[in-house]
Design an enzyme around this catalytic site. Structure first.
Site, PDB file in Angstrom:
ATOM      1  N   HIS A 132       0.835  -1.206   0.000  1.00 57.00           N
ATOM      2  CA  HIS A 132       0.000   0.000   0.000  1.00 57.00           C
ATOM      3  C   HIS A 132       0.871   1.258   0.000  1.00 57.00           C
ATOM      4  O   HIS A 132       0.584   2.221  -0.716  1.00 57.00           O
ATOM      5  CB  HIS A 132      -0.912   0.020   1.226  1.00 57.00           C
ATOM      6  CG  HIS A 132      -2.097  -0.887   1.125  1.00 57.00           C
ATOM      7  ND1 HIS A 132      -1.982  -2.260   1.102  1.00 57.00           N
ATOM      8  CD2 HIS A 132      -3.427  -0.616   1.040  1.00 57.00           C
ATOM      9  CE1 HIS A 132      -3.190  -2.798   1.007  1.00 57.00           C
ATOM     10  NE2 HIS A 132      -4.085  -1.829   0.966  1.00 57.00           N
ATOM     11  N   HIS A 181       0.888  -4.090   9.442  1.00 59.47           N
ATOM     12  CA  HIS A 181       2.269  -3.772   9.071  1.00 59.47           C
ATOM     13  C   HIS A 181       3.026  -3.170  10.247  1.00 59.47           C
ATOM     14  O   HIS A 181       2.446  -2.490  11.099  1.00 59.47           O
ATOM     15  CB  HIS A 181       2.314  -2.764   7.919  1.00 59.47           C
ATOM     16  CG  HIS A 181       2.188  -3.368   6.561  1.00 59.47           C
ATOM     17  ND1 HIS A 181       3.122  -4.238   6.038  1.00 59.47           N
ATOM     18  CD2 HIS A 181       1.229  -3.236   5.611  1.00 59.47           C
ATOM     19  CE1 HIS A 181       2.749  -4.600   4.823  1.00 59.47           C
ATOM     20  NE2 HIS A 181       1.598  -4.009   4.546  1.00 59.47           N
TER      21      HIS A 181
END
Length: 213
Positions: A132, A181
């Site tokens: 992302h 993450h």
């Protein structure tokens, strides 16, 4: 004018060099299974974000995902085609597509597992670097670059830059807040994304000059 161009080039080279150092440093530490104090500090900081905002960050995360980027890309490519900027449309599409493949390759090479937390969003790949963050950076930075190329007003240019930076920071933050993450995944993703998009823009401008001759 030459002085302004030289200053701009110098700052670009410095920021590129910084991104390369960050990307290499984090990659080596992650690949050798070393830990980062920054991951703990930033993760603790983001943990204070109330759960009520999770739907908002899930929506933001979509803007850095395939579906979100695909939707925005249709709008942007339509705008570029209306402007007859076929090269710009091709450059963005190719840059994002190849950047996504490079991200997958880096994930496989470095093989960092996801954080051992309750993931608040669906994930099915490895952790470093954040796709992302990396692909989102490539996509939205390139769009901002092309938009800025058409703007003459300094206020409008500053507004575009600030909105782009804010969007990227929010997308990156969403991946940490949703616990999918580590912060260094996002930082590494931004670093690799910046390197890739600068190379893409250089190639775009090279062919743009060739076509004008």
């Amino acid at each position: 004018m030459k002085l302004m161009v030289n200053k701009r080039n110098t700052s670009t080279y410095l920021s590129l060099g910084f991104a390369v150092v960050i990307a290499i440093y984090i990659s080596i530490k992650v690949a050798t299974k070393q830990t980062f104090w920054l991951d703990e500090r930033l993760a603790d900081l983001f943990a204070y974000v109330p759960d009520i905002f999770n739907p908002f960050f899930l929506l933001l995360a979509e803007l850095g995902d395939k579906k979100g980027i695909g939707f925005v890309a249709l709008i942007v490519l339509g705008w570029l085609l209306l402007k007859r900027n076929l090269l710009g449309a091709a450059a963005i599409a190719l840059s994002v597509a190849l950047g996504n493949e490079v991200n997958k390759l880096l994930k496989e090479l470095i093989a960092r597992p996801r954080p051992e937390l309750d993931h608040l969003a669906h994930v099915d790949s490895l952790s470093f670097p954040s796709g992302h963050a990396m692909v989102g950076f490539i996509f939205y930075y390139f769009i901002a670059y092309l938009v800025l190329d058409d703007l003459k007003s300094s206020k409008a240019r500053i507004t575009v830059i600030m909105l782009t930076v804010l969007l990227l920071l929010l997308i990156g933050s969403s991946r940490i807040i949703l616990q999918v993450h580590y912060p260094t995944d996002v930082i590494g993703g931004f670093a690799f994304g910046y390197i890739w998009v600068l190379a893409s823009i250089y190639i775009y401008n090279f062919f743009k000059k060739k076509l004008k001759k």
